[in-house]
Design a protein around this motif. Structure first.
Motif, mmCIF file in Angstrom:
data_model
loop_
_atom_site.group_PDB
_atom_site.id
_atom_site.type_symbol
_atom_site.label_atom_id
_atom_site.label_comp_id
_atom_site.label_asym_id
_atom_site.label_seq_id
_atom_site.Cartn_x
_atom_site.Cartn_y
_atom_site.Cartn_z
ATOM 1 N N SER A 1 42.383 46.181 32.734
ATOM 2 C CA SER A 1 42.971 45.012 33.392
ATOM 3 C C SER A 1 41.919 44.001 33.860
ATOM 4 C CB SER A 1 43.805 45.460 34.595
ATOM 5 O OG SER A 1 42.962 45.923 35.644
ATOM 6 N N LEU A 2 40.686 44.247 33.578
ATOM 7 C CA LEU A 2 39.597 43.442 34.148
ATOM 8 C C LEU A 2 39.728 41.956 33.845
ATOM 9 C CD1 LEU A 2 37.140 43.939 35.897
ATOM 10 C CD2 LEU A 2 35.796 44.271 33.826
ATOM 11 N N TYR A 3 40.286 41.606 32.713
ATOM 12 C CA TYR A 3 40.371 40.197 32.327
ATOM 13 C C TYR A 3 41.780 39.621 32.444
ATOM 14 C CZ TYR A 3 35.590 40.672 30.894
ATOM 15 O OH TYR A 3 34.229 40.880 30.903
ATOM 16 N N ASP A 4 42.744 40.419 32.853
ATOM 17 C CA ASP A 4 44.120 39.939 33.006
ATOM 18 C C ASP A 4 44.507 39.946 34.488
ATOM 19 O OD1 ASP A 4 44.417 39.704 30.205
ATOM 20 O OD2 ASP A 4 44.881 41.827 30.066
ATOM 21 N N GLU A 5 45.043 41.060 34.937
ATOM 22 C CA GLU A 5 45.390 41.256 36.345
ATOM 23 C C GLU A 5 44.451 42.324 36.883
ATOM 24 O OE1 GLU A 5 49.464 42.028 37.418
ATOM 25 O OE2 GLU A 5 50.118 41.194 35.506
ATOM 26 N N PRO A 6 43.294 41.923 37.364
ATOM 27 C CA PRO A 6 42.280 42.925 37.721
ATOM 28 C C PRO A 6 42.746 43.930 38.769
ATOM 29 C CG PRO A 6 41.346 40.725 37.715
ATOM 30 C CD PRO A 6 42.829 40.565 37.570
ATOM 31 N N TYR A 7 42.663 45.207 38.385
ATOM 32 C CA TYR A 7 42.907 46.309 39.311
ATOM 33 C C TYR A 7 41.641 46.614 40.116
ATOM 34 C CZ TYR A 7 44.200 50.872 41.102
ATOM 35 O OH TYR A 7 44.467 51.916 41.934
ATOM 36 N N LEU B 1 50.771 51.408 40.503
ATOM 37 C CA LEU B 1 49.597 51.272 41.379
ATOM 38 C C LEU B 1 49.095 49.838 41.550
ATOM 39 C CD1 LEU B 1 47.483 54.293 40.055
ATOM 40 C CD2 LEU B 1 49.105 54.243 41.964
ATOM 41 N N GLY B 2 49.683 48.896 40.853
ATOM 42 C CA GLY B 2 49.124 47.551 40.812
ATOM 43 C C GLY B 2 49.594 46.597 41.890
ATOM 44 N N HIS B 3 50.223 47.092 42.925
ATOM 45 C CA HIS B 3 50.730 46.227 43.996
ATOM 46 C C HIS B 3 50.018 46.578 45.303
ATOM 47 C CE1 HIS B 3 53.850 45.077 41.196
ATOM 48 N NE2 HIS B 3 54.059 46.366 40.970
ATOM 49 N N PRO B 4 49.051 45.774 45.726
ATOM 50 C CA PRO B 4 48.288 46.106 46.943
ATOM 51 C C PRO B 4 49.154 46.326 48.179
ATOM 52 C CG PRO B 4 47.290 44.239 45.814
ATOM 53 C CD PRO B 4 48.591 44.528 45.109
ATOM 54 N N SER B 5 50.290 45.656 48.251
ATOM 55 C CA SER B 5 51.133 45.817 49.435
ATOM 56 C C SER B 5 52.027 47.059 49.371
ATOM 57 C CB SER B 5 52.007 44.576 49.621
ATOM 58 O OG SER B 5 52.864 44.420 48.506
ATOM 59 N N LEU C 1 33.034 39.607 36.993
ATOM 60 C CA LEU C 1 32.937 39.965 38.406
ATOM 61 C C LEU C 1 32.711 38.723 39.255
ATOM 62 C CD1 LEU C 1 30.738 43.187 38.179
ATOM 63 C CD2 LEU C 1 33.206 43.054 38.603
ATOM 64 N N ASP C 2 31.855 37.835 38.790
ATOM 65 C CA ASP C 2 31.619 36.581 39.506
ATOM 66 C C ASP C 2 32.872 35.708 39.495
ATOM 67 O OD1 ASP C 2 29.005 37.212 40.170
ATOM 68 O OD2 ASP C 2 28.156 36.210 38.402
ATOM 69 N N ARG C 3 33.561 35.664 38.374
ATOM 70 C CA ARG C 3 34.758 34.831 38.229
ATOM 71 C C ARG C 3 35.858 35.278 39.189
ATOM 72 N NH1 ARG C 3 35.421 35.344 32.823
ATOM 73 N NH2 ARG C 3 33.698 33.921 32.549
ATOM 74 N N ILE C 4 36.000 36.579 39.399
ATOM 75 C CA ILE C 4 37.060 37.088 40.282
ATOM 76 C C ILE C 4 36.526 37.402 41.679
ATOM 77 C CG2 ILE C 4 38.531 37.906 38.407
ATOM 78 C CD1 ILE C 4 37.455 40.731 38.863
ATOM 79 N N ASN C 5 35.289 36.984 41.938
ATOM 80 C CA ASN C 5 34.674 37.102 43.266
ATOM 81 C C ASN C 5 34.624 38.534 43.799
ATOM 82 O OD1 ASN C 5 34.185 34.266 43.561
ATOM 83 N ND2 ASN C 5 36.375 34.032 43.970
ATOM 84 N N LEU C 6 34.254 39.475 42.943
ATOM 85 C CA LEU C 6 34.163 40.866 43.386
ATOM 86 C C LEU C 6 32.765 41.455 43.237
ATOM 87 C CD1 LEU C 6 37.556 42.335 42.159
ATOM 88 C CD2 LEU C 6 36.853 41.815 44.496
ATOM 89 N N ALA C 7 31.790 40.667 42.843
ATOM 90 C CA ALA C 7 30.438 41.188 42.639
ATOM 91 C C ALA C 7 29.860 41.748 43.937
ATOM 92 C CB ALA C 7 29.534 40.113 42.055
ATOM 93 N N ASP C 8 30.015 41.038 45.041
ATOM 94 C CA ASP C 8 29.460 41.509 46.317
ATOM 95 C C ASP C 8 30.146 42.791 46.783
ATOM 96 O OD1 ASP C 8 27.664 39.406 46.388
ATOM 97 O OD2 ASP C 8 28.889 38.185 47.741
ATOM 98 N N GLU C 9 31.467 42.829 46.649
ATOM 99 C CA GLU C 9 32.216 44.030 47.029
ATOM 100 C C GLU C 9 31.789 45.226 46.185
ATOM 101 O OE1 GLU C 9 35.006 46.453 49.000
ATOM 102 O OE2 GLU C 9 34.279 44.470 49.509
ATOM 103 N N LEU C 10 31.606 44.996 44.888
ATOM 104 C CA LEU C 10 31.181 46.064 44.000
ATOM 105 C C LEU C 10 29.800 46.585 44.417
ATOM 106 C CD1 LEU C 10 31.831 46.319 40.274
ATOM 107 C CD2 LEU C 10 29.646 47.001 41.173
ATOM 108 N N LEU C 11 28.906 45.709 44.760
ATOM 109 C CA LEU C 11 27.573 46.135 45.204
ATOM 110 C C LEU C 11 27.642 46.936 46.497
ATOM 111 C CD1 LEU C 11 25.495 42.958 44.338
ATOM 112 C CD2 LEU C 11 25.411 45.185 43.187
ATOM 113 N N THR C 12 28.512 46.532 47.403
ATOM 114 C CA THR C 12 28.692 47.282 48.657
ATOM 115 C C THR C 12 29.191 48.694 48.367
ATOM 116 O OG1 THR C 12 29.127 45.264 49.911
ATOM 117 C CG2 THR C 12 29.947 47.333 50.849
ATOM 118 N N VAL C 13 30.181 48.806 47.493
ATOM 119 C CA VAL C 13 30.727 50.124 47.136
ATOM 120 C C VAL C 13 29.668 50.952 46.414
ATOM 121 C CG1 VAL C 13 32.484 51.323 45.768
ATOM 122 C CG2 VAL C 13 33.101 49.310 47.126
#
Length: 150
Positions: free
Chosen positions: A81-87, A51-55, A131-143
């Motif tokens: 995977s949050l701190y390695d390869e974030p899923y 499951l780890g390949h977006p394409s 979340l800030d480091r991987i730039n997903l905080a805004d996306e998480l809030l939207t979801v």
């Protein structure tokens, strides 16, 4: 709750039956291949290799019932995977799918929707720096807004 508690709780909340098929496997070869990938793994054995390949993500072709079945695995993959390869990015993509018309959102019962919003809140509270480091905080809030009905 700890990360482990969230994973264990996901198994309790998302305890539905495993679908016989996860995609419209008769549609095309790609759908059939994704269906076989999902059929070949259960919630405990599926991982980032599948499951780890977006394409090439079988869940993009998966029914809402299939995504609901795999939710404990998605919670596990997100946390582990949050701190390695974030899923997390893919997880949020599947949760946000078509906003309020998301078939998974519509399918889930109140307890399951509350679990998802609680889990997203937990990520914000306990993993905000990442979340800030991987730039997903805004996306998480939207979801979160989609799933909480805000």
């Amino acid at each position: 709750m700890t990360d482990t508690d969230w994973i264990e709780r996901a198994y309790q909340v998302f305890n539905g039956a495993r679908p016989d098929h996860f995609t419209d496997f008769r549609h095309c070869d790609e759908c059939a291949e994704h269906d076989q990938t999902l059929i070949g793994h259960d919630r405990d054995s599926i991982g980032l290799d599948q499951l780890g390949h977006p394409s090439w993500d079988p869940l993009c072709f998966c029914s809402a019932e299939g995504k609901r079945y795999y939710m404990p695995a998605l919670i596990r993959l997100t946390l582990n995977s949050l701190y390695d390869e974030p899923y997390l990015d893919q997880f949020l993509f599947h949760l946000a799918d078509f906003g309020n018309d998301n078939a998974l959102l519509v399918l889930c019962n109140r307890q399951q929707r509350q679990f998802i919003t609680g889990f997203l809140s937990y990520l914000i509270d306990q993993h905000s720096e990442q979340l800030d480091r991987i730039n997903l905080a805004d996306e998480l809030l939207t979801v979160y807004q989609i799933w909480s009905g805000d």
